[in-house]
Motif scaffolding. Structure first.
Motif, PDB file in Angstrom:
ATOM      1  N   CYS B  56       1.042  -0.687  -0.447  1.00  0.00           N
ATOM      2  CA  CYS B  56       0.256  -0.023   0.328  1.00  0.00           C
ATOM      3  C   CYS B  56       0.898   1.640   0.524  1.00  0.00           C
ATOM      4  CB  CYS B  56      -0.805   0.193   1.583  1.00  0.00           C
ATOM      5  SG  CYS B  56      -2.432  -1.097   1.090  1.00  0.00           S
ATOM      6  N   ALA B  57       0.410   2.355  -0.863  1.00  0.00           N
ATOM      7  CA  ALA B  57       1.367   3.369  -1.050  1.00  0.00           C
ATOM      8  C   ALA B  57       0.592   4.689  -0.348  1.00  0.00           C
ATOM      9  CB  ALA B  57       1.653   3.872  -1.901  1.00  0.00           C
ATOM     10  N   ASP B  58       0.524   6.059   0.307  1.00  0.00           N
ATOM     11  CA  ASP B  58      -0.097   6.610   0.202  1.00  0.00           C
ATOM     12  C   ASP B  58      -0.510   7.686  -0.736  1.00  0.00           C
ATOM     13  OD1 ASP B  58      -1.816   8.796   1.369  1.00  0.00           O
ATOM     14  OD2 ASP B  58      -1.164   9.109   3.027  1.00  0.00           O
ATOM     15  N   ARG B  59      -1.606   8.179  -1.535  1.00  0.00           N
ATOM     16  CA  ARG B  59      -0.919   8.807  -2.552  1.00  0.00           C
ATOM     17  C   ARG B  59      -2.276  10.795  -2.253  1.00  0.00           C
ATOM     18  NH1 ARG B  59       2.385   5.407  -4.933  1.00  0.00           N
ATOM     19  NH2 ARG B  59       1.454   3.761  -5.464  1.00  0.00           N
ATOM     20  N   ARG B  60      -1.659  11.070  -0.945  1.00  0.00           N
ATOM     21  CA  ARG B  60      -2.693  11.774  -0.753  1.00  0.00           C
ATOM     22  C   ARG B  60      -4.004  11.868   0.066  1.00  0.00           C
ATOM     23  NH1 ARG B  60       0.633  17.149  -1.163  1.00  0.00           N
ATOM     24  NH2 ARG B  60      -0.964  17.889   0.799  1.00  0.00           N
ATOM     25  N   ARG B  61      -4.901  12.238  -1.697  1.00  0.00           N
ATOM     26  CA  ARG B  61      -6.253  12.267  -1.497  1.00  0.00           C
ATOM     27  C   ARG B  61      -6.893  10.739  -1.698  1.00  0.00           C
ATOM     28  NH1 ARG B  61      -8.324  12.771  -6.655  1.00  0.00           N
ATOM     29  NH2 ARG B  61     -10.450  12.721  -6.090  1.00  0.00           N
TER      30      ARG B  61
END
Lengths: 304, 172
Positions: B56-61
Motif C-alpha cells: 500500500c502507498a499513500d497518494r494523499r487523496r
C-alpha cells in the motif's frame, strides 16, 4: 360501656341516662372478637337514637327531663315501658356510627389504617421516583461518557481473498528448476537478471538456455523474490508447433514443478504433453499451467 | 427507612441503565458524514490489507493497495473524504480492480471485490448477502450499476486494460 359516675341506670341495669336519652350499657365483648376493636367506643351523642336500633325508646314521658329535675324512669315499669327493653334483647350494641366520634379511643384504629396507607403510598412513590430518576441519570451518564465506535476493526477476509502467500509456486525453488533440471540434466546455462519483472513484480529474474545450437530457439525464464519464492516459470520454444523438442520441454517443466508431489507430477507431465500445441489452462497442485501456440509457450504461476 | 430504600433503588436503576446505555453506545458507529463508510478508518483498512501481504502507498487523496499473483493484479484505491476535515481519515469511495483476470481467478476475484463492496454494510448480513449476489452476477456477466441502500455500485469490464473494476460510493 358503663355510665359515668353520677348518672342514673335503668332498673334492670342495662341502660343509663345521659341527660337526654337512654344509653345501653355495653357488656365487654368476648376476648379476641372483632367487636373488641370497638370496645370503649360509645355511640355519639344523639346518633344512636337516629338509628333507632341500639337506642331504646325513652322509658316514660318524663324521660326528657334532667334526672335532677325528674326521675327519668318509671317507678313501676308497665308492659309498655318494658316492651322497648325487650327489643333490646336483640343486638343492641351497634358499632359507632362514624369516625366523627369525639373520643380518642375510637380514632386509633382508623388512624392506624390511614397511617399505613400513607406509608405505603409514600414508599411506592419514592420507589417509582428513585427508579425513574436512577434510570434516566444512569442512561444519561452512560451515553455521555461512552464514545460510539469511531474505528472498528476491519471485517474478516473471505476464504478466497488473495494474499501474499499465494504469490509463490508451492514447494518450488529456483534450484529445483535451474540447477537440478536445466543445468545438471540438460547442460543448460543460466544467467541472472537484476531487473524486476514488470508483469509479476518479481525482484529477480533468471534466463536459462541450452548450450548447443538450440540456445537460439529454446529458453526458460524464472521469476522470483528469493531462492524459495518462485513466482513464475515460463518455457519458450521457437522450433514450431508440433516440434517434439517443444512438447518434451513443456512436459519436463510440468514434471519438475510438480516433482514434490509424486501423484501429481505424472498428471502434470501428461497434461502438458497433450496440450503443448494448443491454448489450454489447468490448475494442478496449486500451480496454474497455461499453454499457447503463438507464441509457443507454457507458463506456470500460482493458482488462486 | 424509605429514603434508604429509595437510595438503593436509585443506585441500582442507575447502574443498570448506565450499563445498558454503555453497551448500546459501544455497538453504535459514529456518523462520519454523508460521504463516508462509518465506523472504520482508512488506516485500519490499509493495515488489514497489508497484513494480507498487499503493498500500500499513500497518494494523499487516496491510499492505493496492490497484490500481484502471477500476471493477475489486484488493485484497490481507497479515497479519503477530502471536503470534510473531520472525516478526512474515512473512506468516501472505493475503486477495486482486477487486471488480467481469467476463468481460474473468478473465485479469488469475487472474494476480493466482495470484501470492499460489503465494507459499508459489514454489520448487516442480509445486505451483505444482497451485495454479494449482485457482485457474483456481474463478475460472471458484463457489469452493471445498482443502488443498495445509500450506496451506488458499478462494475465495469474494461477490454482495453483487460480488467474489471468495481466502484463503491455514496449515491446522490
Amino acid at each position: 360501656m358503663a355510665a359515668p359516675p353520677g348518672w342514673p341506670y335503668s332498673p334492670d341495669g342495662r341502660f343509663w341516662w345521659d341527660g337526654a336519652a337512654w344509653q345501653p350499657v355495653q357488656p365487654p365483648p368476648p376476648l379476641g372478637s372483632p367487636a373488641q376493636q370497638n370496645l370503649g367506643v360509645p355511640p355519639p351523642p344523639g346518633s344512636p337514637a337516629q338509628r333507632g336500633v341500639t337506642v331504646p325508646p325513652p322509658p316514660g314521658p318524663a324521660a326528657t327531663g334532667h334526672p335532677s329535675i325528674a326521675s327519668p324512669w318509671p317507678q313501676t315499669p308497665g308492659p309498655q315501658a318494658a316492651q322497648p327493653y325487650a327489643v333490646q334483647q336483640g343486638p343492641p350494641y351497634a358499632p359507632p356510627p362514624d369516625a366523627g366520634a369525639p373520643t380518642p379511643t375510637g380514632v386509633a384504629p382508623q388512624g392506624r389504617r390511614r397511617g399505613t396507607a400513607a406509608f405505603v403510598l409514600v414508599t411506592v412513590g419514592t420507589l417509582i421516583a428513585a427508579l425513574a430518576l436512577g434510570g434516566v441519570t444512569g442512561a444519561a451518564v452512560g451515553l455521555a461518557t461512552t464514545e460510539p465506535v469511531t474505528d472498528a476493526s476491519a471485517p474478516s477476509f473471505p476464504g478466497r481473498f488473495p494474499t501474499a502467500k499465494q504469490r509463490y509456486l508451492p514447494k518450488v525453488t529456483v534450484d529445483m528448476v535451474a540447477v537440478n533440471w536445466l543445468q545438471a540434466a540438460n547442460s543448460w546455462t543460466c544467467a541472472k537478471s537484476a531487473a524486476p519483472d514488470p508483469l509479476t513484480g518479481a525482484r529477480m529474474g533468471m534466463i536459462c538456455r541450452p548450450s548447443d545450437a538450440a540456445r537460439l530457439h529454446m529458453s526458460v525464464f524464472i521469476w522470483s523474490d528469493g531462492p524459495d519464492k518462485v513466482m513464475s516459470v515460463m518455457a519458450d520454444c521457437k522450433l514450431g508447433v508440433r516440434a517434439k523438442a517443444c512438447t518434451s520441454l513443456f512436459a519436463k517443466m510440468a514434471d519438475t514443478l510438480l516433482s514434490p508431489d509424486r501423484t501429481l507430477r505424472a498428471k502434470a507431465e501428461t497434461w502438458a504433453g497433450e496440450n503443448a500445441d494448443r491454448a489450454a489452462v489447468t490448475a494442478i497442485g496449486g500451480i496454474r499451467l497455461q499453454t499457447s501456440p503463438r507464441p509457443h509457450r507454457m507458463e506456470a504461476v500460482p493458482a488462486i | 427507612m424509605v429514603g434508604a430504600i429509595g437510595l438503593v433503588v436509585f443506585l441500582l436503576a442507575g447502574l443498570g441503565s448506565y450499563a445498558f446505555a454503555r453497551a448500546d453506545r459501544e455497538q453504535d458507529t459514529k456518523y462520519c458524514g454523508h460521504d463516508c463508510i462509518p465506523g472504520v478508518r482508512i488506516g485500519t483498512v490499509v493495515e488489514a490489507l497489508q497484513d494480507q501481504g498487499h503493498t500500500c502507498a499513500d497518494r494523499r487523496r487516496f491510499w492505493s493497495c496492490e497484490l500481484r499473483v502471477g500476471k493477475v493484479r489486484f488493485e484497490a484505491d481507497l479515497f479519503r473524504v477530502d471536503n470534510l476535515v473531520n472525516f478526512y481519515e474515512y473512506i468516501s469511495k472505493v475503486e477495486a480492480r482486477i487486471v488480467n483476470p481469467d476463468s481460474t481467478t473468478a473465485a479469488a476475484g469475487l472474494g476480493y471485490m466482495s470484501w470492499f463492496a460489503t465494507l459499508p454494510h459489514r454489520d448487516d448480513p442480509s445486505t451483505v448477502k444482497k451485495v454479494n449476489g449482485w457482485l457474483a452476477e456481474q463478475i460472471a456477466g458484463d457489469g452493471d450499476t445498482t443502488f443498495i441502500l445509500d450506496w451506488e455500485y458499478t462494475l465495469e469490464r474494461e477490454a482495453n486494460t483487460r480488467s474489471i473494476e468495481l466502484t463503491v460510493k455514496r449515491r446522490y
